[in-house]
Design a protein around this motif. Sequence first.
Motif, PDB file in Angstrom:
ATOM      1  N   ARG A 159       0.000   6.801  -5.182  1.00 55.55           N
ATOM      2  CA  ARG A 159      -1.312   7.188  -5.729  1.00 55.55           C
ATOM      3  C   ARG A 159      -1.604   8.666  -5.511  1.00 55.55           C
ATOM      4  NH1 ARG A 159      -5.367   3.374  -6.623  1.00 55.55           N
ATOM      5  NH2 ARG A 159      -6.838   4.758  -5.564  1.00 55.55           N
ATOM      6  N   SER A 160      -1.008   9.244  -4.493  1.00 55.13           N
ATOM      7  CA  SER A 160      -1.245  10.669  -4.223  1.00 55.13           C
ATOM      8  C   SER A 160      -0.505  11.520  -5.221  1.00 55.13           C
ATOM      9  CB  SER A 160      -0.803  11.025  -2.813  1.00 55.13           C
ATOM     10  OG  SER A 160      -1.577  10.332  -1.872  1.00 55.13           O
ATOM     11  N   TRP A 163      -1.785   5.933  10.175  1.00 49.97           N
ATOM     12  CA  TRP A 163      -0.951   5.218   9.215  1.00 49.97           C
ATOM     13  C   TRP A 163      -1.732   5.034   7.933  1.00 49.97           C
ATOM     14  CZ3 TRP A 163      -2.034   3.370  14.077  1.00 49.97           C
ATOM     15  CH2 TRP A 163      -3.131   2.506  14.174  1.00 49.97           C
ATOM     16  N   PRO A 164      -1.007   4.944   6.832  1.00 56.43           N
ATOM     17  CA  PRO A 164      -1.674   4.708   5.551  1.00 56.43           C
ATOM     18  C   PRO A 164      -2.289   3.310   5.514  1.00 56.43           C
ATOM     19  CG  PRO A 164       0.600   5.414   5.234  1.00 56.43           C
ATOM     20  CD  PRO A 164       0.413   5.143   6.689  1.00 56.43           C
ATOM     21  N   GLU A 165      -3.442   3.208   4.902  1.00 55.53           N
ATOM     22  CA  GLU A 165      -4.111   1.915   4.797  1.00 55.53           C
ATOM     23  C   GLU A 165      -3.579   1.081   3.642  1.00 55.53           C
ATOM     24  OE1 GLU A 165      -7.818   1.151   5.827  1.00 55.53           O
ATOM     25  OE2 GLU A 165      -7.737   2.539   7.493  1.00 55.53           O
ATOM     26  N   ARG A 166      -2.846   1.747   2.725  1.00 55.75           N
ATOM     27  CA  ARG A 166      -2.336   1.062   1.539  1.00 55.75           C
ATOM     28  C   ARG A 166      -0.847   1.326   1.394  1.00 55.75           C
ATOM     29  NH1 ARG A 166      -6.558   1.344  -3.128  1.00 55.75           N
ATOM     30  NH2 ARG A 166      -4.639   0.995  -4.288  1.00 55.75           N
ATOM     31  N   ASP A 167      -0.130   0.364   0.826  1.00 53.91           N
ATOM     32  CA  ASP A 167       1.302   0.528   0.584  1.00 53.91           C
ATOM     33  C   ASP A 167       1.603   1.458  -0.589  1.00 53.91           C
ATOM     34  OD1 ASP A 167       1.965  -1.103   2.692  1.00 53.91           O
ATOM     35  OD2 ASP A 167       2.335  -2.867   1.459  1.00 53.91           O
ATOM     36  N   ASP A 168       0.580   1.801  -1.361  1.00 52.71           N
ATOM     37  CA  ASP A 168       0.784   2.717  -2.485  1.00 52.71           C
ATOM     38  C   ASP A 168       0.151   4.091  -2.234  1.00 52.71           C
ATOM     39  OD1 ASP A 168      -1.870   1.942  -2.691  1.00 52.71           O
ATOM     40  OD2 ASP A 168      -1.762   1.472  -4.834  1.00 52.71           O
ATOM     41  N   TRP A 169      -0.045   4.435  -0.973  1.00 53.48           N
ATOM     42  CA  TRP A 169      -0.647   5.722  -0.595  1.00 53.48           C
ATOM     43  C   TRP A 169       0.114   6.891  -1.194  1.00 53.48           C
ATOM     44  CZ3 TRP A 169       1.409   9.005   3.593  1.00 53.48           C
ATOM     45  CH2 TRP A 169       0.585  10.100   3.884  1.00 53.48           C
ATOM     46  N   SER A 227       4.675   1.320   8.312  1.00 50.79           N
ATOM     47  CA  SER A 227       3.797   1.437   7.140  1.00 50.79           C
ATOM     48  C   SER A 227       4.372   2.433   6.135  1.00 50.79           C
ATOM     49  CB  SER A 227       2.378   1.835   7.547  1.00 50.79           C
ATOM     50  OG  SER A 227       2.323   3.178   7.970  1.00 50.79           O
ATOM     51  N   GLN A 250       6.027   1.635   1.866  1.00 47.18           N
ATOM     52  CA  GLN A 250       5.401   2.293   0.717  1.00 47.18           C
ATOM     53  C   GLN A 250       6.116   1.917  -0.580  1.00 47.18           C
ATOM     54  OE1 GLN A 250       2.585   4.660   0.577  1.00 47.18           O
ATOM     55  NE2 GLN A 250       2.335   3.396   2.410  1.00 47.18           N
TER      56      GLN A 250
END
Length: 99
Positions: free
Chosen positions: A98-99, A89-95, A23, A27
Amino acid sequence: MPEASVIVRARDEAATIERTLKSLRSQTVDPEIIVVDSGSRDGTLEIARRYCDRLIQIRPDEFTYGRALNIGARAASAPVHFALSAHCWPERDDWIERS
Protein backbone atom coordinates in the motif's frame (compact mmCIF):
# COMPACT_ATOMS: atom_id res chain seq x y z
CA MET A 1 16.08 -7.57 -7.09
CA PRO A 2 13.57 -6.94 -4.29
CA GLU A 3 11.00 -4.16 -4.71
CA ALA A 4 11.57 -2.83 -1.19
CA SER A 5 14.19 -2.94 1.53
CA VAL A 6 13.31 -2.58 5.20
CA ILE A 7 16.05 -1.31 7.50
CA VAL A 8 15.48 -2.36 11.10
CA ARG A 9 17.49 -0.67 13.86
CA ALA A 10 18.09 -2.82 16.91
CA ARG A 11 19.83 -3.03 20.24
CA ASP A 12 18.77 -5.46 22.96
CA GLU A 13 15.32 -6.03 21.42
CA ALA A 14 15.03 -9.81 21.92
CA ALA A 15 11.57 -9.34 23.44
CA THR A 16 10.12 -7.76 20.27
CA ILE A 17 12.32 -8.26 17.21
CA GLU A 18 10.92 -11.66 16.31
CA ARG A 19 7.41 -10.24 16.00
CA THR A 20 8.78 -7.37 13.93
CA LEU A 21 10.70 -9.61 11.54
CA LYS A 22 7.88 -12.18 11.22
CA SER A 23 5.47 -9.39 10.33
CA LEU A 24 7.87 -8.24 7.61
CA ARG A 25 8.19 -11.79 6.27
CA SER A 26 4.38 -12.02 6.03
CA GLN A 27 4.06 -8.92 3.83
CA THR A 28 2.30 -9.26 0.46
CA VAL A 29 5.47 -7.80 -1.10
CA ASP A 30 8.54 -9.82 -0.11
CA PRO A 31 11.05 -7.26 1.21
CA GLU A 32 14.78 -7.41 1.67
CA ILE A 33 15.27 -7.14 5.46
CA ILE A 34 18.41 -5.51 6.78
CA VAL A 35 19.00 -5.39 10.53
CA VAL A 36 21.51 -2.85 11.82
CA ASP A 37 22.43 -3.80 15.37
CA SER A 38 24.42 -1.62 17.74
CA GLY A 39 25.72 -3.94 20.42
CA SER A 40 22.94 -6.30 21.45
CA ARG A 41 23.76 -8.76 24.22
CA ASP A 42 20.36 -10.33 24.87
CA GLY A 43 19.71 -12.77 22.02
CA THR A 44 18.62 -10.16 19.47
CA LEU A 45 21.36 -11.21 17.04
CA GLU A 46 20.40 -14.87 17.09
CA ILE A 47 16.76 -14.04 16.38
CA ALA A 48 17.66 -11.56 13.65
CA ARG A 49 19.85 -14.11 11.86
CA ARG A 50 16.84 -16.42 11.46
CA TYR A 51 14.74 -13.84 9.60
CA CYS A 52 16.85 -11.12 8.01
CA ASP A 53 18.66 -11.09 4.70
CA ARG A 54 21.57 -9.11 6.04
CA LEU A 55 22.78 -8.39 9.56
CA ILE A 56 25.13 -5.46 10.05
CA GLN A 57 26.75 -4.89 13.42
CA ILE A 58 28.10 -1.53 14.53
CA ARG A 59 29.70 -0.57 17.82
CA PRO A 60 27.40 1.16 20.33
CA ASP A 61 29.62 4.24 20.34
CA GLU A 62 29.13 4.55 16.56
CA PHE A 63 25.34 4.60 16.86
CA THR A 64 23.11 7.49 15.97
CA TYR A 65 19.64 6.99 14.49
CA GLY A 66 20.67 8.60 11.23
CA ARG A 67 23.96 6.72 10.94
CA ALA A 68 22.27 3.36 11.47
CA LEU A 69 19.73 4.16 8.76
CA ASN A 70 22.42 5.39 6.38
CA ILE A 71 24.47 2.22 6.91
CA GLY A 72 21.40 0.12 6.21
CA ALA A 73 20.49 2.19 3.15
CA ARG A 74 23.98 1.73 1.69
CA ALA A 75 23.56 -2.04 2.06
CA ALA A 76 20.03 -2.10 0.62
CA SER A 77 19.51 -3.27 -2.94
CA ALA A 78 15.89 -2.22 -3.53
CA PRO A 79 14.92 1.17 -4.96
CA VAL A 80 12.52 1.88 -2.07
CA HIS A 81 13.57 1.85 1.59
CA PHE A 82 11.49 1.62 4.75
CA ALA A 83 12.80 2.22 8.27
CA LEU A 84 11.66 0.53 11.47
CA SER A 85 12.90 0.19 14.99
CA ALA A 86 13.02 -3.41 16.22
CA HIS A 87 10.19 -2.80 18.69
CA CYS A 88 7.78 -1.69 15.91
CA TRP A 89 5.85 -3.76 13.38
CA PRO A 90 3.39 -3.16 10.58
CA GLU A 91 -0.24 -3.54 11.57
CA ARG A 92 -1.17 -4.89 8.13
CA ASP A 93 0.32 -7.53 5.85
CA ASP A 94 -0.03 -5.14 2.91
CA TRP A 95 1.85 -2.23 4.53
CA ILE A 96 4.65 -2.25 1.97
CA GLU A 97 2.31 -2.87 -0.98
CA ARG A 98 0.00 0.00 0.00
CA SER A 99 2.93 2.34 0.55
